[in-house]
Structure formats: C-alpha cells, structure tokens
Design a protein around this motif. Structure first.
Motif, PDB file in Angstrom:
ATOM      1  N   ALA A 157       0.816  -1.217   0.000  1.00 41.67           N
ATOM      2  CA  ALA A 157       0.000   0.000   0.000  1.00 41.67           C
ATOM      3  C   ALA A 157       0.849   1.266   0.000  1.00 41.67           C
ATOM      4  O   ALA A 157       0.400   2.318  -0.465  1.00 41.67           O
ATOM      5  CB  ALA A 157      -0.924   0.000   1.216  1.00 41.67           C
ATOM      6  N   SER A 158       2.081   1.174   0.514  1.00 42.57           N
ATOM      7  CA  SER A 158       2.927   2.367   0.584  1.00 42.57           C
ATOM      8  C   SER A 158       3.644   2.669  -0.727  1.00 42.57           C
ATOM      9  O   SER A 158       4.157   3.773  -0.907  1.00 42.57           O
ATOM     10  CB  SER A 158       3.978   2.206   1.692  1.00 42.57           C
ATOM     11  N   LEU A 159       3.691   1.717  -1.652  1.00 44.14           N
ATOM     12  CA  LEU A 159       4.444   1.918  -2.894  1.00 44.14           C
ATOM     13  C   LEU A 159       3.917   3.084  -3.735  1.00 44.14           C
ATOM     14  O   LEU A 159       4.718   3.873  -4.252  1.00 44.14           O
ATOM     15  CB  LEU A 159       4.456   0.625  -3.715  1.00 44.14           C
ATOM     16  N   PRO A 160       2.585   3.251  -3.932  1.00 45.12           N
ATOM     17  CA  PRO A 160       2.127   4.416  -4.717  1.00 45.12           C
ATOM     18  C   PRO A 160       2.537   5.744  -4.104  1.00 45.12           C
ATOM     19  O   PRO A 160       2.910   6.678  -4.832  1.00 45.12           O
ATOM     20  CB  PRO A 160       0.595   4.247  -4.740  1.00 45.12           C
ATOM     21  N   MET A 161       2.485   5.864  -2.775  1.00 49.85           N
ATOM     22  CA  MET A 161       2.872   7.118  -2.132  1.00 49.85           C
ATOM     23  C   MET A 161       4.367   7.369  -2.284  1.00 49.85           C
ATOM     24  O   MET A 161       4.791   8.504  -2.546  1.00 49.85           O
ATOM     25  CB  MET A 161       2.497   7.088  -0.647  1.00 49.85           C
TER      26      MET A 161
ATOM     27  N   GLY B 136       9.269 -14.900  -3.003  1.00 51.85           N
ATOM     28  CA  GLY B 136       9.739 -14.062  -4.104  1.00 51.85           C
ATOM     29  C   GLY B 136       8.992 -12.747  -4.192  1.00 51.85           C
ATOM     30  O   GLY B 136       9.588 -11.692  -4.438  1.00 51.85           O
ATOM     31  N   LEU B 137       7.671 -12.787  -3.982  1.00 51.55           N
ATOM     32  CA  LEU B 137       6.881 -11.554  -4.024  1.00 51.55           C
ATOM     33  C   LEU B 137       7.257 -10.621  -2.890  1.00 51.55           C
ATOM     34  O   LEU B 137       7.365  -9.397  -3.084  1.00 51.55           O
ATOM     35  CB  LEU B 137       5.393 -11.902  -3.964  1.00 51.55           C
ATOM     36  N   LEU B 138       7.479 -11.176  -1.705  1.00 48.07           N
ATOM     37  CA  LEU B 138       7.892 -10.349  -0.572  1.00 48.07           C
ATOM     38  C   LEU B 138       9.242  -9.700  -0.830  1.00 48.07           C
ATOM     39  O   LEU B 138       9.442  -8.508  -0.554  1.00 48.07           O
ATOM     40  CB  LEU B 138       7.952 -11.200   0.694  1.00 48.07           C
ATOM     41  N   LEU B 139      10.198 -10.459  -1.382  1.00 55.59           N
ATOM     42  CA  LEU B 139      11.513  -9.904  -1.688  1.00 55.59           C
ATOM     43  C   LEU B 139      11.414  -8.799  -2.734  1.00 55.59           C
ATOM     44  O   LEU B 139      12.087  -7.767  -2.629  1.00 55.59           O
ATOM     45  CB  LEU B 139      12.440 -11.019  -2.174  1.00 55.59           C
ATOM     46  N   LEU B 140      10.560  -8.994  -3.750  1.00 58.65           N
ATOM     47  CA  LEU B 140      10.392  -7.978  -4.792  1.00 58.65           C
ATOM     48  C   LEU B 140       9.801  -6.698  -4.215  1.00 58.65           C
ATOM     49  O   LEU B 140      10.270  -5.588  -4.515  1.00 58.65           O
ATOM     50  CB  LEU B 140       9.501  -8.524  -5.908  1.00 58.65           C
ATOM     51  N   LEU B 141       8.767  -6.824  -3.390  1.00 57.73           N
ATOM     52  CA  LEU B 141       8.147  -5.635  -2.793  1.00 57.73           C
ATOM     53  C   LEU B 141       9.120  -4.904  -1.882  1.00 57.73           C
ATOM     54  O   LEU B 141       9.175  -3.662  -1.877  1.00 57.73           O
ATOM     55  CB  LEU B 141       6.884  -6.038  -2.019  1.00 57.73           C
ATOM     56  N   LEU B 142       9.898  -5.656  -1.109  1.00 56.30           N
ATOM     57  CA  LEU B 142      10.898  -5.018  -0.256  1.00 56.30           C
ATOM     58  C   LEU B 142      11.949  -4.291  -1.082  1.00 56.30           C
ATOM     59  O   LEU B 142      12.386  -3.189  -0.719  1.00 56.30           O
ATOM     60  CB  LEU B 142      11.562  -6.068   0.642  1.00 56.30           C
ATOM     61  N   SER B 143      12.350  -4.875  -2.193  1.00 54.09           N
ATOM     62  CA  SER B 143      13.355  -4.240  -3.050  1.00 54.09           C
ATOM     63  C   SER B 143      12.820  -2.938  -3.641  1.00 54.09           C
ATOM     64  O   SER B 143      13.521  -1.920  -3.650  1.00 54.09           O
ATOM     65  CB  SER B 143      13.762  -5.196  -4.171  1.00 54.09           C
ATOM     66  N   VAL B 144      11.579  -2.957  -4.136  1.00 59.43           N
ATOM     67  CA  VAL B 144      10.984  -1.744  -4.699  1.00 59.43           C
ATOM     68  C   VAL B 144      10.799  -0.690  -3.618  1.00 59.43           C
ATOM     69  O   VAL B 144      11.067   0.506  -3.833  1.00 59.43           O
ATOM     70  CB  VAL B 144       9.633  -2.069  -5.370  1.00 59.43           C
TER      71      VAL B 144
END
Length: 297
Positions: free
Chosen positions: A91-95, A269-277
């Motif tokens: 949820a924080s990625l767009p902000m 893998g999805l968690l690692l990708l979100l953390l990286s972004v």
C-alpha cells in the motif's frame, strides 16, 4: 566459538553503521540547519504550503485497494503479522512513487529558478509593473524554463478567475506548493502583494534573482556529487536486478518459467520484490532530501 562469532558480527555491523553515521553526519547537520533557516525565513510569510497534499486524496483509494488485495493474497501463505506487513509495504508503494516523482519535478523546477525569476522581472519592468501582463509575457516568452511556464500559466489562469482576496491567496499558495522551494514561496508572496495591494515588487524580484544566482554557484559541486549517487541508484539497482535474473537463467540453469514463477507467484519471491521496490523508492527520496538540504533556496 559461537559467542565469539556473534561478537565479531556485532562489531562489524557496529563499525559499518558508525561509518555511515560519520559519512552522512555533515549532510544531516546541514539538513537540520536548512530546515531551521527555512522556518525562520518563512515563518511570517504567506503563502504557506498546505498541511495536506491534495494529490494524496487521489492515491488513497489506490492504496486501499492494494492493501486489501495484498492482505487477502498474503493471508493464505503468511501468518497474520507477515500478511499485514506485506500489505502495508504494497500500500505504501504508490505514495513512495508519488513523492519520488514529486522530488524530481521539484528539483527540475528549482534549476529553472534563475531563468524564471529573471524573465519575470524583465517582463514586469517592460509591462510597467503590471503583474498580469508580466506573467502572460513570461509564459509566452522564448526563455528556457518549461516546468516553470506550466506553473506560471496555471497561476495566471487562477488569478484571472479569482473573485476575491481569498482566492488570490489560495492561487499563490498552490503555486508555491507546486514549485516546492523557498524562492517559490518568496515569489508567490511577491505576486500576492502585487495583485492584492498593487505593490511595486521590482526590487523584490531583483533580489530573489540575485540570491538564486549566488546560491546556484555555491551548490553546483554538491549537486554534482549527489547526482552521481542518484544516477547510481536509478540505473545501477535495476540493472543489477536484471543481471541476477539473467545469470540465474543462463548460467545457473534455472528455467525462465520457474524463475518467473518463483519471483512473482511464490510468497517469498513476491515479498523480496516488494521489499526491493520499497527500499529503492525510499533511497531515491532520501537522496533527494539530502540534495535539497544542500542546494535548495
């Protein structure tokens, strides 16, 4: 041996964190001083930036949908705490993306400050101190400040539609918030005084232009160093990610289908990708704030 290994790890990490603090201590100190100076200079000025960014209202539904979707998907693979953390990151990625983009636009507008204020001052003198005609002439001129022309044209349209003092102040505050710099707030205050009271702001515009030119000279070296760090973050991090995917597929023998499934379909893998972004965007914002502390006027 186990305790000795743990002690060595603690010492190494402590030395690493201490080195980071020492390396960026000057930047943090400069940031604190710059914030204090800005508050003192702008404490009695109008306009002030709004407390809540209106653009965040548009992002709120998107963040809510991402939070609910990520939470629903993650609950099947993670525990309650892990699913909640994953949903908050998503949820924080767009902000974070919005603030990173806003910082880039703000930095681009800040570079145009000298040309914008100088051209506005020249047109203001040519148009016999008529701020409306000066703004219109500055927007239609051949001067090179494209982002500033968009801000000025929008400000001019709002000023022409303003029916009272309150709407004029709101238009100037919106302009100052869009530019996002100290000189932008000072310029907005000058325009507000010219529109509402009919004040002659020639000296004020000339003073802002001179201060901008001086600040630009002092900030060039620091901006060059910071821009190198920004370029490394913007280009090197995605290239490293793509490079690891390439190495895994062509040198480690991992099938591309399995690689994509493990990256985007598995919980880990999805968690690692979100953390990286998340860390990538946070790093961009931090670098922008450090650069603004050293060069913003």
């Amino acid at each position: 041996m186990q305790y000795l290994s743990l002690l060595i790890s603690v010492v190494i990490y402590a030395a690493y964190l201490g080195g980071l603090v020492l390396a960026f201590s000057g930047s943090f100190d400069l940031l604190a001083r710059r914030i204090k100076l800005r508050r003192r200079l702008t404490g009695s000025m109008s306009p002030k930036a709004p407390r809540f960014d209106p653009a965040l209202k548009k992002l709120a539904p998107v963040c809510a949908v991402l939070f609910a979707s990520a939470l629903a998907v993650a609950l099947g693979s993670f525990g309650a705490a892990g699913a909640l953390a994953l949903a908050l990151i998503a949820a924080s990625l767009p902000m974070l993306g919005y603030y990173a983009r806003k910082g880039m636009i703000k930095r681009r507008s800040g570079k145009e400050g000298v040309a914008l204020v100088t051209e506005l001052y020249r047109q203001y003198r040519v148009k016999d101190c008529n701020i409306y005609e000066a703004l219109a002439a500055a927007v239609s001129s051949n001067a090179d400040f494209p982002a500033g022309k968009k801000h000025l044209s929008l400000l001019l349209a709002r000023l022409r539609d303003a029916g009272d003092k309150t709407q004029v102040i709101r238009a100037c505050r919106s302009f100052a918030s869009s530019v996002g710099t100290l000189w932008g707030r000072m310029l907005a205050g000058c325009i507000e005084a010219a529109v509402i009271r009919g004040a002659d702001i020639s000296d004020a515009l000339s003073d802002i232009a001179e201060q901008l030119a001086e600040a630009r000279k002092l900030a060039e070296e620091r901006r060059r160093l910071n821009s190198e760090a920004v370029r490394m973050t913007v280009f090197l991090v995605p290239l490293l990610y793509l490079g690891t995917m390439f190495l895994a597929a062509f040198f480690l023998g991992v099938e591309p289908a399995d690689l994509l499934r493990n990256q985007f379909a598995s919980p880990q893998g999805l968690l690692l990708l979100l953390l990286s972004v998340f860390l990538f965007l946070a790093d961009l914002i931090l670098l922008q704030r450090i650069e603004d502390a050293g060069s913003e006027f």
